[in-house]
Write a protein that holds these residues in place. Structure first.
Motif, mmCIF file in Angstrom:
data_model
loop_
_atom_site.group_PDB
_atom_site.id
_atom_site.type_symbol
_atom_site.label_atom_id
_atom_site.label_comp_id
_atom_site.label_asym_id
_atom_site.label_seq_id
_atom_site.Cartn_x
_atom_site.Cartn_y
_atom_site.Cartn_z
ATOM 1 N N UNK A 1 25.485 42.054 1.779
ATOM 2 C CA UNK A 1 26.565 42.182 2.751
ATOM 3 C C UNK A 1 26.028 41.769 4.114
ATOM 4 N N UNK A 2 26.843 41.054 4.855
ATOM 5 C CA UNK A 2 26.454 40.703 6.216
ATOM 6 C C UNK A 2 27.319 41.491 7.214
ATOM 7 N N UNK A 3 27.062 41.266 8.482
ATOM 8 C CA UNK A 3 27.750 42.028 9.525
ATOM 9 C C UNK A 3 29.258 41.826 9.472
ATOM 10 N N UNK A 4 29.706 40.605 9.309
ATOM 11 C CA UNK A 4 31.150 40.361 9.283
ATOM 12 C C UNK A 4 31.804 41.031 8.075
ATOM 13 N N UNK B 1 18.853 45.631 1.050
ATOM 14 C CA UNK B 1 17.944 45.479 2.175
ATOM 15 C C UNK B 1 18.403 44.502 3.233
ATOM 16 N N UNK B 2 19.603 43.947 3.076
ATOM 17 C CA UNK B 2 20.138 43.025 4.085
ATOM 18 C C UNK B 2 20.550 43.826 5.317
ATOM 19 N N UNK B 3 20.050 43.423 6.465
ATOM 20 C CA UNK B 3 20.366 44.135 7.696
ATOM 21 C C UNK B 3 21.777 43.800 8.146
ATOM 22 N N UNK C 1 23.271 45.692 11.015
ATOM 23 C CA UNK C 1 23.296 45.808 12.473
ATOM 24 C C UNK C 1 21.977 46.388 12.957
ATOM 25 N N UNK C 2 21.783 46.283 14.256
ATOM 26 C CA UNK C 2 20.577 46.788 14.883
ATOM 27 C C UNK C 2 19.528 45.694 15.002
ATOM 28 N N UNK C 3 18.509 45.994 15.768
ATOM 29 C CA UNK C 3 17.428 45.015 15.965
ATOM 30 C C UNK C 3 17.963 43.714 16.514
ATOM 31 N N UNK C 4 17.588 42.619 15.878
ATOM 32 C CA UNK C 4 18.011 41.291 16.343
ATOM 33 C C UNK C 4 19.518 41.075 16.193
ATOM 34 N N UNK C 5 20.179 41.923 15.409
ATOM 35 C CA UNK C 5 21.635 41.796 15.216
ATOM 36 C C UNK C 5 22.443 42.691 16.160
ATOM 37 N N UNK C 6 21.754 43.433 17.014
ATOM 38 C CA UNK C 6 22.468 44.353 17.904
ATOM 39 C C UNK C 6 23.492 43.593 18.734
ATOM 40 N N UNK C 7 24.692 44.113 18.773
ATOM 41 C CA UNK C 7 25.794 43.511 19.523
ATOM 42 C C UNK C 7 26.735 42.683 18.667
ATOM 43 N N UNK C 8 26.318 42.319 17.464
ATOM 44 C CA UNK C 8 27.188 41.508 16.603
ATOM 45 C C UNK C 8 28.412 42.279 16.137
#
Length: 110
Positions: free
Chosen positions: A1-4, A86-88, A90-97
């Protein structure tokens, strides 16, 4: 799963809850309470807007809280979320997405 996909799933859940609460054949306690009011068509339209607004504010606030863009309770911090593979998300480099996607799904698409 991704952020979107994560944000989209929250939006779909919100829409499903709204439909269940306002359905003629609802089995939810909230839906039964709304149904018991015997609202006129005009009142039912207002109730739909109220419930929709509550759900939008709640889901949107939770998503922004997870992303670190808003507080949850009185605590504001960014969380790192990962799916079961284990797919990120949110957070870290994805913060704000999540913030941008949540705005699109909850405020621009409705």
């Amino acid at each position: 799963m991704n952020t979107e996909e994560f944000v989209k799933a929250f939006h779909e859940e919100k829409q499903d809850i709204l439909i269940e609460y306002l359905s003629e054949n609802t089995e939810s306690e909230v839906g039964q309470l709304i149904k018991s009011l015997n609202l006129t068509d005009q009142q039912a339209d207002i109730m739909k807007k109220v419930v929709d607004g509550i759900l939008t504010d709640t889901f949107y606030s939770i998503l922004l809280g997870l992303d670190g863009c808003a507080s949850i309770g009185s605590i504001q911090e960014a969380y790192v979320l990962k799916d079961e593979n284990g797919n990120q998300i949110c957070g870290g480099k994805l913060q704000g997405e999540i913030e941008g996607l949540a705005y699109e799904y909850f405020h621009e698409s409705e």
